[in-house]
Design a protein around this motif. Sequence first.
Motif, PDB file in Angstrom:
ATOM      1  N   LEU A  83       2.444  -7.167   1.744  1.00  0.00           N
ATOM      2  CA  LEU A  83       1.332  -6.833   2.651  1.00  0.00           C
ATOM      3  C   LEU A  83       1.325  -5.354   3.004  1.00  0.00           C
ATOM      4  O   LEU A  83       0.276  -4.708   3.030  1.00  0.00           O
ATOM      5  N   LYS A  84       2.531  -4.838   3.245  1.00  0.00           N
ATOM      6  CA  LYS A  84       2.651  -3.432   3.628  1.00  0.00           C
ATOM      7  C   LYS A  84       2.140  -2.539   2.485  1.00  0.00           C
ATOM      8  O   LYS A  84       1.368  -1.610   2.705  1.00  0.00           O
ATOM      9  N   GLU A  85       2.540  -2.899   1.279  1.00  0.00           N
ATOM     10  CA  GLU A  85       2.147  -2.051   0.138  1.00  0.00           C
ATOM     11  C   GLU A  85       0.656  -2.149  -0.156  1.00  0.00           C
ATOM     12  O   GLU A  85       0.008  -1.150  -0.437  1.00  0.00           O
ATOM     13  N   ILE A  86       0.087  -3.367  -0.080  1.00  0.00           N
ATOM     14  CA  ILE A  86      -1.349  -3.475  -0.420  1.00  0.00           C
ATOM     15  C   ILE A  86      -2.217  -2.860   0.678  1.00  0.00           C
ATOM     16  O   ILE A  86      -3.335  -2.432   0.419  1.00  0.00           O
ATOM     17  N   GLY A  87      -1.633  -2.794   1.893  1.00  0.00           N
ATOM     18  CA  GLY A  87      -2.356  -2.170   2.999  1.00  0.00           C
ATOM     19  C   GLY A  87      -2.650  -0.695   2.734  1.00  0.00           C
ATOM     20  O   GLY A  87      -3.539  -0.115   3.342  1.00  0.00           O
TER      21      GLY A  87
ATOM     22  N   ASN B 217      -9.792  -2.300 -10.448  1.00  0.00           N
ATOM     23  CA  ASN B 217      -8.676  -1.434 -10.088  1.00  0.00           C
ATOM     24  C   ASN B 217      -7.827  -2.097  -9.000  1.00  0.00           C
ATOM     25  O   ASN B 217      -6.592  -2.141  -9.080  1.00  0.00           O
ATOM     26  N   GLU B 218      -8.518  -2.644  -7.982  1.00  0.00           N
ATOM     27  CA  GLU B 218      -7.789  -3.342  -6.907  1.00  0.00           C
ATOM     28  C   GLU B 218      -6.996  -4.519  -7.475  1.00  0.00           C
ATOM     29  O   GLU B 218      -5.816  -4.696  -7.148  1.00  0.00           O
ATOM     30  N   VAL B 219      -7.659  -5.324  -8.326  1.00  0.00           N
ATOM     31  CA  VAL B 219      -6.980  -6.515  -8.864  1.00  0.00           C
ATOM     32  C   VAL B 219      -5.752  -6.094  -9.659  1.00  0.00           C
ATOM     33  O   VAL B 219      -4.674  -6.692  -9.536  1.00  0.00           O
ATOM     34  N   SER B 220      -5.901  -5.044 -10.466  1.00  0.00           N
ATOM     35  CA  SER B 220      -4.791  -4.591 -11.285  1.00  0.00           C
ATOM     36  C   SER B 220      -3.591  -4.211 -10.408  1.00  0.00           C
ATOM     37  O   SER B 220      -2.453  -4.615 -10.670  1.00  0.00           O
ATOM     38  N   ARG B 221      -3.860  -3.482  -9.336  1.00  0.00           N
ATOM     39  CA  ARG B 221      -2.761  -3.070  -8.455  1.00  0.00           C
ATOM     40  C   ARG B 221      -2.181  -4.257  -7.680  1.00  0.00           C
ATOM     41  O   ARG B 221      -0.972  -4.359  -7.483  1.00  0.00           O
ATOM     42  N   LEU B 222      -3.067  -5.171  -7.265  1.00  0.00           N
ATOM     43  CA  LEU B 222      -2.592  -6.368  -6.541  1.00  0.00           C
ATOM     44  C   LEU B 222      -1.678  -7.209  -7.424  1.00  0.00           C
ATOM     45  O   LEU B 222      -0.659  -7.731  -6.969  1.00  0.00           O
ATOM     46  N   LEU B 223      -2.057  -7.325  -8.709  1.00  0.00           N
ATOM     47  CA  LEU B 223      -1.251  -8.143  -9.624  1.00  0.00           C
ATOM     48  C   LEU B 223       0.076  -7.461  -9.943  1.00  0.00           C
ATOM     49  O   LEU B 223       1.124  -8.108  -9.977  1.00  0.00           O
ATOM     50  N   ALA B 224       0.015  -6.156 -10.176  1.00  0.00           N
ATOM     51  CA  ALA B 224       1.252  -5.438 -10.504  1.00  0.00           C
ATOM     52  C   ALA B 224       2.261  -5.576  -9.359  1.00  0.00           C
ATOM     53  O   ALA B 224       3.455  -5.798  -9.581  1.00  0.00           O
ATOM     54  N   LEU B 225       1.756  -5.505  -8.122  1.00  0.00           N
ATOM     55  CA  LEU B 225       2.661  -5.629  -6.972  1.00  0.00           C
ATOM     56  C   LEU B 225       3.191  -7.062  -6.824  1.00  0.00           C
ATOM     57  O   LEU B 225       4.366  -7.269  -6.509  1.00  0.00           O
ATOM     58  N   ALA B 226       2.322  -8.034  -7.050  1.00  0.00           N
ATOM     59  CA  ALA B 226       2.762  -9.442  -6.974  1.00  0.00           C
ATOM     60  C   ALA B 226       3.836  -9.688  -8.030  1.00  0.00           C
ATOM     61  O   ALA B 226       4.810 -10.407  -7.798  1.00  0.00           O
ATOM     62  N   ASP B 227       3.662  -9.042  -9.184  1.00  0.00           N
ATOM     63  CA  ASP B 227       4.648  -9.148 -10.266  1.00  0.00           C
ATOM     64  C   ASP B 227       5.980  -8.542  -9.805  1.00  0.00           C
ATOM     65  O   ASP B 227       7.042  -9.132  -9.992  1.00  0.00           O
ATOM     66  N   LYS B 228       5.867  -7.383  -9.167  1.00  0.00           N
ATOM     67  CA  LYS B 228       7.075  -6.698  -8.684  1.00  0.00           C
ATOM     68  C   LYS B 228       7.861  -7.588  -7.713  1.00  0.00           C
ATOM     69  O   LYS B 228       9.078  -7.682  -7.791  1.00  0.00           O
TER      70      LYS B 228
ATOM     71  N   LEU C 274      -3.972  -8.590 -16.960  1.00  0.00           N
ATOM     72  CA  LEU C 274      -2.806  -9.456 -17.132  1.00  0.00           C
ATOM     73  C   LEU C 274      -1.913  -9.426 -15.886  1.00  0.00           C
ATOM     74  O   LEU C 274      -2.101  -8.592 -14.996  1.00  0.00           O
ATOM     75  N   ALA C 275      -0.928 -10.316 -15.877  1.00  0.00           N
ATOM     76  CA  ALA C 275      -0.107 -10.496 -14.675  1.00  0.00           C
ATOM     77  C   ALA C 275       0.624  -9.226 -14.242  1.00  0.00           C
ATOM     78  O   ALA C 275       0.909  -9.030 -13.062  1.00  0.00           O
ATOM     79  N   ASP C 276       0.910  -8.330 -15.190  1.00  0.00           N
ATOM     80  CA  ASP C 276       1.611  -7.095 -14.805  1.00  0.00           C
ATOM     81  C   ASP C 276       0.635  -5.972 -14.448  1.00  0.00           C
ATOM     82  O   ASP C 276       1.039  -4.833 -14.257  1.00  0.00           O
ATOM     83  N   GLY C 277      -0.656  -6.307 -14.402  1.00  0.00           N
ATOM     84  CA  GLY C 277      -1.661  -5.312 -14.036  1.00  0.00           C
ATOM     85  C   GLY C 277      -2.330  -4.647 -15.231  1.00  0.00           C
ATOM     86  O   GLY C 277      -3.292  -3.900 -15.065  1.00  0.00           O
ATOM     87  N   THR C 278      -1.842  -4.933 -16.449  1.00  0.00           N
ATOM     88  CA  THR C 278      -2.442  -4.332 -17.656  1.00  0.00           C
ATOM     89  C   THR C 278      -3.887  -4.788 -17.825  1.00  0.00           C
ATOM     90  O   THR C 278      -4.193  -5.968 -17.663  1.00  0.00           O
ATOM     91  N   ARG C 279      -4.740  -3.822 -18.198  1.00  0.00           N
ATOM     92  CA  ARG C 279      -6.138  -4.170 -18.433  1.00  0.00           C
ATOM     93  C   ARG C 279      -6.438  -4.183 -19.917  1.00  0.00           C
ATOM     94  O   ARG C 279      -5.928  -3.346 -20.667  1.00  0.00           O
ATOM     95  N   LEU C 280      -7.267  -5.115 -20.335  1.00  0.00           N
ATOM     96  CA  LEU C 280      -7.671  -5.200 -21.745  1.00  0.00           C
ATOM     97  C   LEU C 280      -9.128  -5.628 -21.818  1.00  0.00           C
ATOM     98  O   LEU C 280      -9.540  -6.582 -21.149  1.00  0.00           O
ATOM     99  N   ASN C 281      -9.908  -4.900 -22.637  1.00  0.00           N
ATOM    100  CA  ASN C 281     -11.276  -5.334 -22.924  1.00  0.00           C
ATOM    101  C   ASN C 281     -11.329  -5.660 -24.411  1.00  0.00           C
ATOM    102  O   ASN C 281     -11.328  -4.758 -25.251  1.00  0.00           O
ATOM    103  N   THR C 282     -11.372  -6.949 -24.739  1.00  0.00           N
ATOM    104  CA  THR C 282     -11.301  -7.337 -26.158  1.00  0.00           C
ATOM    105  C   THR C 282     -12.560  -6.923 -26.928  1.00  0.00           C
ATOM    106  O   THR C 282     -12.583  -7.002 -28.151  1.00  0.00           O
ATOM    107  N   GLY C 283     -13.605  -6.497 -26.208  1.00  0.00           N
ATOM    108  CA  GLY C 283     -14.839  -6.071 -26.874  1.00  0.00           C
ATOM    109  C   GLY C 283     -14.906  -4.564 -27.050  1.00  0.00           C
ATOM    110  O   GLY C 283     -15.904  -4.039 -27.554  1.00  0.00           O
ATOM    111  N   ASP C 284     -13.858  -3.838 -26.654  1.00  0.00           N
ATOM    112  CA  ASP C 284     -13.893  -2.379 -26.697  1.00  0.00           C
ATOM    113  C   ASP C 284     -12.806  -1.852 -27.650  1.00  0.00           C
ATOM    114  O   ASP C 284     -11.611  -2.004 -27.373  1.00  0.00           O
ATOM    115  N   PRO C 285     -13.214  -1.226 -28.774  1.00  0.00           N
ATOM    116  CA  PRO C 285     -12.232  -0.776 -29.772  1.00  0.00           C
ATOM    117  C   PRO C 285     -11.143   0.114 -29.177  1.00  0.00           C
ATOM    118  O   PRO C 285      -9.974  -0.005 -29.545  1.00  0.00           O
TER     119      PRO C 285
END
Length: 443
Positions: A10-14, A53-64, A171-182
């Motif tokens: 909570l402290k970190e996402i704040g 961007n928010e989701v990516s950071r939220l997931l990376a922290l949850a992973d941590k 992804l769960a570690d915050g990695t982003r992927l667009n399978t439609g973007d070369p």
Amino acid sequence: MKEQKYNAYLKEIGKFIPKDQIYTDELRLLAWGTDAGFYRLIPKIVIRAKDENEVSRLLALADKYTLPVTFRAAGTSLSGQSISDSILIVAGKNWEKYSISEDFERITLQPGIIGARVNEILKPHGRKFAPDPASVKSAMVGGIVMNNASGMNCGTHANSDKELLSAKIVLADGTRLNTGDPESRMTFEKNHTPFLNKIIEIRDEIRNDNELSDRIRKKYSIKNVTGLNLLPFVIYDDPFDIIAHLMVGSEGTLAFLSEVTMKTEHDYPYSASAMLYFSNIKDACRAVVAMKPGPVFSAELLDKKSLASVNDTTGTGLTAVLTETKADTPEELQANIEEIKKILSPFKTVTPIHFTDKPEEYSKYWAIRSGIFPSVGGTRRPGTTVLIEDVAFPLKELPEATADLQELLVTNEYHDACIYGHALEGNFHFIISQSFDSPEQVA
Ligand SMILES: Cc1cc2nc3c(=O)[nH]c(=O)nc-3n(C[C@H](O)[C@H](O)[C@H](O)COP(=O)(O)OP(=O)(O)OC[C@H]3O[C@@H](n4cnc5c(N)ncnc54)[C@H](O)[C@@H]3O)c2cc1C
């Protein structure tokens, strides 16, 4: 220990999520502890995420902190998919952007757009969003795709798996992927080589096993949404296509879906529906099997209890099949109706076959069908919980299988159970009301 982890999280996402997007008060947590299903889990933290961007950071922290995360769109899931006793990330409002290709044959959608809204957007262009759960007026794209929700028209030929072209995921570690973007694929290829190799390895293992591949094909030829979607391993070569299609039906367990590009389908301008009544469920199913090769777009079965729940007065003990045909012209529609009547001529319907092409009439039939679950739920005995399940059979086995299912419910003393659903696809829901107030009842 766990408590400390949540506090640290909570402290970190704040630091990057505004306070008014984070809920930790008891009342709100209680309110977010339920979806349309019968389970309850009280989350520790609810976050209304605004962007990828928010989701990516939220997931990376949850992973941590190794804290579990559940996603939610509209929360109309019936089996506890969108509740959590940990972190609940809500992506509904604020996730409603879309773009349409010039030929209107593709639409790119954020996860918070309601299914019916997508249809409103596409209608002027003669196209539609094919996945069509009965909850389409509330359910959102993220939930529809991730549950592989489908309804009365889309069957297995136009479900989310068949319509999906590419997906933007986190992804769960915050990695982003667009399978439609070369470019995104290239970056992922470079940074996640073992991940891609593993996908390829699983693909090849499945393909080298003929028995397994055949079993997967057979399972997905019926409306099978049990477990993770294995079909992509059999039908796609490209690991990115496999990853994108693995999302369908994954119930948010593999990644967050931040955008999806899907095919759109032709929207026929003319349609007609008939409520066909049969004296028993087996005959109704036989008629559905006969209609399958005809110009029938949906055939929804409503058994006697379903009809009773909406006070249908046609007759007691009857089974109805709500049948729909569609066409591009009124003449074609009439020809379809005649053809269906011909197919049905060997069957005895309780009332004469009457198709209506008047929207004010047929929309009432479809409102009845969409409302069966809440209607039947409303008639349950006080103190019981409504349980709904899905079963799917190969179509030719439908009459016998349905009669067996009905008998099974009676044998187990669920005398007020009902069976209804997508008969044309061999897929039924059954609803039972169950009490859980004694150990015997729980067992
Ligand atoms: C009256 C009624 C009728 C229904 N009829 C049908 C029907 O005919 N057919 C059918 O298949 N279902 C039906 N359902 C079930 C349900 O409505 C559907 O499964 C619907 O698609 C869920 O959508 P939702 O937006 O409510 O998703 P939610 O319930 O919020 O979420 C569904 C799943 O998707 C995940 N998820 C949501 N958003 C994301 C995201 N952005 N990224 C990753 N994961 C995500 C969640 O974690 C969850 O596992 C019905 C439900 C009700 C109440």
